[in-house]
Scaffold this motif. Structure first.
Motif, PDB file in Angstrom:
ATOM      1  N   ASP A  89       0.823  -1.260   0.025  1.00  0.00           N
ATOM      2  CA  ASP A  89      -0.074   0.111  -0.157  1.00  0.00           C
ATOM      3  C   ASP A  89       0.557   1.479  -0.038  1.00  0.00           C
ATOM      4  O   ASP A  89       0.597   2.056  -0.146  1.00  0.00           O
ATOM      5  N   GLY A  90       2.197   1.374   0.430  1.00  0.00           N
ATOM      6  CA  GLY A  90       3.041   2.370   0.571  1.00  0.00           C
ATOM      7  C   GLY A  90       4.445   2.006   0.611  1.00  0.00           C
ATOM      8  O   GLY A  90       4.629   0.810   0.977  1.00  0.00           O
ATOM      9  N   VAL A  91       5.303   2.869   0.748  1.00  0.00           N
ATOM     10  CA  VAL A  91       6.753   2.881   1.033  1.00  0.00           C
ATOM     11  C   VAL A  91       7.171   3.406   2.162  1.00  0.00           C
ATOM     12  O   VAL A  91       6.681   4.801   2.253  1.00  0.00           O
ATOM     13  N   TYR A  92       7.872   3.063   3.182  1.00  0.00           N
ATOM     14  CA  TYR A  92       8.401   3.731   4.347  1.00  0.00           C
ATOM     15  C   TYR A  92      10.008   4.006   3.885  1.00  0.00           C
ATOM     16  O   TYR A  92      10.544   3.067   3.552  1.00  0.00           O
ATOM     17  N   ILE A  93      10.364   5.019   4.389  1.00  0.00           N
ATOM     18  CA  ILE A  93      12.009   5.324   4.174  1.00  0.00           C
ATOM     19  C   ILE A  93      12.188   5.596   5.584  1.00  0.00           C
ATOM     20  O   ILE A  93      11.997   6.732   6.189  1.00  0.00           O
ATOM     21  N   SER A  94      13.255   4.630   6.235  1.00  0.00           N
ATOM     22  CA  SER A  94      13.494   4.883   7.374  1.00  0.00           C
ATOM     23  C   SER A  94      14.904   5.351   7.608  1.00  0.00           C
ATOM     24  O   SER A  94      15.728   5.530   6.985  1.00  0.00           O
ATOM     25  N   GLY A  95      15.032   6.125   8.641  1.00  0.00           N
ATOM     26  CA  GLY A  95      16.218   7.081   8.992  1.00  0.00           C
ATOM     27  C   GLY A  95      17.438   6.188   9.238  1.00  0.00           C
ATOM     28  O   GLY A  95      18.619   6.169   9.112  1.00  0.00           O
ATOM     29  N   ALA A  96      16.870   4.839   9.960  1.00  0.00           N
ATOM     30  CA  ALA A  96      18.132   3.970  10.194  1.00  0.00           C
ATOM     31  C   ALA A  96      18.659   3.339   8.830  1.00  0.00           C
ATOM     32  O   ALA A  96      19.864   2.949   8.891  1.00  0.00           O
ATOM     33  N   VAL A  97      17.851   3.042   7.845  1.00  0.00           N
ATOM     34  CA  VAL A  97      17.964   2.552   6.659  1.00  0.00           C
ATOM     35  C   VAL A  97      19.103   3.432   5.878  1.00  0.00           C
ATOM     36  O   VAL A  97      20.191   3.379   5.542  1.00  0.00           O
ATOM     37  N   LEU A  98      18.564   4.803   5.772  1.00  0.00           N
ATOM     38  CA  LEU A  98      19.406   5.791   5.477  1.00  0.00           C
ATOM     39  C   LEU A  98      20.880   6.076   5.991  1.00  0.00           C
ATOM     40  O   LEU A  98      21.834   6.508   5.190  1.00  0.00           O
ATOM     41  N   SER A  99      20.747   5.910   7.155  1.00  0.00           N
ATOM     42  CA  SER A  99      22.032   5.980   8.015  1.00  0.00           C
ATOM     43  C   SER A  99      22.867   4.791   7.570  1.00  0.00           C
ATOM     44  O   SER A  99      24.037   5.158   7.252  1.00  0.00           O
ATOM     45  N   ALA A 100      22.373   3.814   7.665  1.00  0.00           N
ATOM     46  CA  ALA A 100      23.319   2.589   7.247  1.00  0.00           C
ATOM     47  C   ALA A 100      23.642   2.373   5.863  1.00  0.00           C
ATOM     48  O   ALA A 100      24.716   2.052   5.652  1.00  0.00           O
ATOM     49  N   ASP A 101      22.965   3.268   4.906  1.00  0.00           N
ATOM     50  CA  ASP A 101      23.215   3.294   3.721  1.00  0.00           C
ATOM     51  C   ASP A 101      24.642   4.082   3.489  1.00  0.00           C
ATOM     52  O   ASP A 101      25.348   3.916   2.507  1.00  0.00           O
ATOM     53  N   LEU A 102      24.698   5.017   4.339  1.00  0.00           N
ATOM     54  CA  LEU A 102      25.876   5.933   4.396  1.00  0.00           C
ATOM     55  C   LEU A 102      27.096   5.277   5.269  1.00  0.00           C
ATOM     56  O   LEU A 102      28.212   5.883   5.367  1.00  0.00           O
ATOM     57  N   GLY A 103      26.806   4.055   5.738  1.00  0.00           N
ATOM     58  CA  GLY A 103      27.834   3.443   6.570  1.00  0.00           C
ATOM     59  C   GLY A 103      27.909   4.037   8.092  1.00  0.00           C
ATOM     60  O   GLY A 103      28.819   3.715   8.747  1.00  0.00           O
ATOM     61  N   LEU A 104      26.869   4.738   8.589  1.00  0.00           N
ATOM     62  CA  LEU A 104      26.640   5.456   9.805  1.00  0.00           C
ATOM     63  C   LEU A 104      25.598   4.717  10.831  1.00  0.00           C
ATOM     64  O   LEU A 104      24.719   4.470  10.162  1.00  0.00           O
ATOM     65  N   PRO A 105      25.919   4.866  12.045  1.00  0.00           N
ATOM     66  CA  PRO A 105      24.669   4.517  12.883  1.00  0.00           C
ATOM     67  C   PRO A 105      23.743   5.385  12.813  1.00  0.00           C
ATOM     68  O   PRO A 105      23.702   6.462  12.651  1.00  0.00           O
ATOM     69  N   ASP A 106      22.506   4.977  13.500  1.00  0.00           N
ATOM     70  CA  ASP A 106      21.257   5.686  13.455  1.00  0.00           C
ATOM     71  C   ASP A 106      21.456   6.461  14.832  1.00  0.00           C
ATOM     72  O   ASP A 106      20.582   6.328  15.589  1.00  0.00           O
ATOM     73  N   ILE A 107      22.308   7.532  14.760  1.00  0.00           N
ATOM     74  CA  ILE A 107      22.231   8.418  15.995  1.00  0.00           C
ATOM     75  C   ILE A 107      22.233  10.004  15.598  1.00  0.00           C
ATOM     76  O   ILE A 107      22.745  10.673  16.258  1.00  0.00           O
ATOM     77  N   GLY A 108      21.589  10.072  14.571  1.00  0.00           N
ATOM     78  CA  GLY A 108      21.200  11.531  14.447  1.00  0.00           C
ATOM     79  C   GLY A 108      22.375  12.227  13.439  1.00  0.00           C
ATOM     80  O   GLY A 108      22.340  13.487  13.452  1.00  0.00           O
ATOM     81  N   LEU A 109      23.246  11.273  12.817  1.00  0.00           N
ATOM     82  CA  LEU A 109      24.288  12.270  11.956  1.00  0.00           C
ATOM     83  C   LEU A 109      24.049  12.430  10.631  1.00  0.00           C
ATOM     84  O   LEU A 109      24.564  13.284  10.111  1.00  0.00           O
ATOM     85  N   THR A 110      22.844  12.032  10.272  1.00  0.00           N
ATOM     86  CA  THR A 110      22.384  12.419   8.859  1.00  0.00           C
ATOM     87  C   THR A 110      21.848  13.820   8.692  1.00  0.00           C
ATOM     88  O   THR A 110      21.233  14.191  10.108  1.00  0.00           O
ATOM     89  N   THR A 111      21.767  14.514   7.747  1.00  0.00           N
ATOM     90  CA  THR A 111      21.188  15.817   7.659  1.00  0.00           C
ATOM     91  C   THR A 111      20.057  16.010   6.859  1.00  0.00           C
ATOM     92  O   THR A 111      19.590  14.914   6.117  1.00  0.00           O
ATOM     93  N   LEU A 112      19.438  17.081   7.027  1.00  0.00           N
ATOM     94  CA  LEU A 112      18.060  17.280   6.232  1.00  0.00           C
ATOM     95  C   LEU A 112      18.321  17.291   4.809  1.00  0.00           C
ATOM     96  O   LEU A 112      17.536  16.355   4.243  1.00  0.00           O
ATOM     97  N   THR A 113      19.278  17.652   4.237  1.00  0.00           N
ATOM     98  CA  THR A 113      19.617  17.748   3.110  1.00  0.00           C
ATOM     99  C   THR A 113      19.706  16.350   2.499  1.00  0.00           C
ATOM    100  O   THR A 113      19.207  15.816   1.438  1.00  0.00           O
TER     101      THR A 113
END
Length: 299
Positions: free
Chosen positions: A45-69
Motif C-alpha cells: 500500500d505504500g513505501v516507508y523510508i527509514s532513518g536507520a536505513v538511510l544512515s546505514a546506507d551511508l555506513g553510519l549508525p542511527d544516532i542523528g548523524l544524517t542531515t536534512l539535505t
C-alpha cells in the motif's frame, strides 16, 4: 518510464482517503528507489523510508548523524519512483522548531506523502536501543505545532512519534500521544509497544490513525498484519527488513565467492537479468529512444 505518473498532491489525497477507510495499510521499508518499485509491484500500500536505513546506507549508525539535505534528497529519489505514497522518518526534525518547519516544507517539495517527528532529545538514537531520552512535553508539542503550521498542502500528513514508552512507561505514552494530537498531529507512531494489548489500549485512547513498527530484533513482539488490523492499527511498517534481507544475501554471496571462486551455486538466489530489466522498464526506454531518434525530416 522515468518517474511516477501520479503527482505528489494526488498521492497525498489518495493516502488520506485510504487512511480514512480504517483498513490496515502495509508499508515495507525501501532501501533504494529500485526496492520501492518492487514494493509497488508486489501489491503493498505504500513505501516507508527509514532513518536507520538511510544512515546505514551511508555506513553510519542511527544516532542523528544524517542531515536534512541528505534525507530529503534520498527520500525524493525513492518517492518519485513509485505511484505509492511514501512516509519518511524525519527524526527530531533536524533542529529547533524553525528547523522542523523547514523540514516539513522540504519533504513536501521532495514528494513525500507524510513524515514523522519524534520526541527524543537531539541527537536521537535508534528507537529500540537502551538509554533513550525524551524531551519534555512542551518541547515535543512545539515540534508538532511548528510542523503543522509549516504545512502548505493540507493533505500532507504530520505524524508524531513518541518514544516515551521505553523511558516512563505505557501510561506516559498514552498521555503524550493525546497531547501530541491536541498539538496538531494527524497520526501517532507509538514506538516500542511491549505487546498487542498495548497497541489495543493505545487505539482505545486516541482517535487518529496509528502506526505499528514491526522491526526485527527490537523491543516488541513481531505481530502479523492481521493481528494488528484486528486491534485497529492503521499502518504497519517493516522499516529495515528489506535491507536486512539484502545484506544477508550479499554476505552469503561473498562467502560463497571466497569459498568457491564463483557464484554458480547462488544463481537461483539472484534476481534474473530479465526480471531486473522488466522492473526498470528497459522496453519502455527503448520505445522512447526509437520514437525520438528513428524519424525522417519532412521536406
Amino acid at each position: 518510464m522515468l518517474y511516477a505518473q501520479t503527482s505528489p498532491a494526488e498521492k497525498r489525497r489518495l493516502f488520506r482517503e485510504r487512511l480514512a477507510s480504517g483498513e490496515l495499510l502495509r508499508f515495507p521499508g525501501a532501501f533504494n528507489p529500485l526496492s520501492a518499485r518492487l514494493i509497488e509491484r508486489k501489491g503493498f500500500d505504500g513505501v516507508y523510508i527509514s532513518g536507520a536505513v538511510l544512515s546505514a546506507d551511508l555506513g553510519l549508525p542511527d544516532i542523528g548523524l544524517t542531515t536534512l539535505t541528505e534525507v530529503a534528497g534520498r527520500a525524493k529519489q525513492i518517492a518519485r519512483m513509485t505511484e505509492l505514497p511514501a512516509i519518511v522518518d524525519a527524526d527530531t526534525g533536524f533542529g529547533e522548531p524553525m528547523n522542523v518547519a523547514r523540514t516539513v516544507q522540504e519533504m513536501e517539495d521532495a514528494g513525500l506523502a507524510a513524515l514523522h517527528i519524534e520526541d527524543q532529545v537531539n541527537p536521537k538514537r535508534c528507537g529500540h536501543l537502551d538509554g533513550k531520552q525524551v524531551v519534555d512535553e512542551h518541547t515535543a508539542l512545539q515540534r508538532i505545532r511548528a510542523a503543522a503550521d509549516a504545512r502548505r498542502d493540507e493533505n500532507f500528513l504530520i505524524m508524531a512519534r513518541t518514544d516515551i514508552r521505553a523511558v516512563e512507561g505505557f501510561e506516559a505514552s498514552v498521555d503524550r500521544a493525546k497531547a501530541l494530537v491536541d498539538a496538531g498531529a494527524d497520526a501517532i507512531f507509538p514506538e516500542a509497544m511491549a505487546s498487542l494489548e498495548e497497541f489495543a489500549a493505545m487505539r482505545a485512547a486516541v482517535d487518529v490513525p496509528l502506526l505499528a513498527n514491526m522491526t526485527e530484533f527490537g523491543k516488541g513482539e513481531l505481530h502479523t498484519a492481521q493481528q494488528l488490523a484486528d486491534v485497529g492499527m492503521n499502518i504497519v511498517i517493516w522499516p529495515v527488513s528489506l535491507l536486512r534481507l539484502a545484506m544477508g544475501a550479499a554476505e552469503a554471496g561473498l562467502d560463497e565467492l571466497e569459498a568457491s571462486g564463483n557464484l554458480v551455486g547462488k544463481l537461483d538466489d539472484m534476481q534474473h537479468r530479465a526480471e531486473l530489466y522488466d522492473l526498470i522498464d528497459y522496453e519502455g526506454y527503448n520505445r522512447f529512444d526509437s520514437s525520438v531518434f528513428n524519424f525522417r525530416v519532412a521536406r
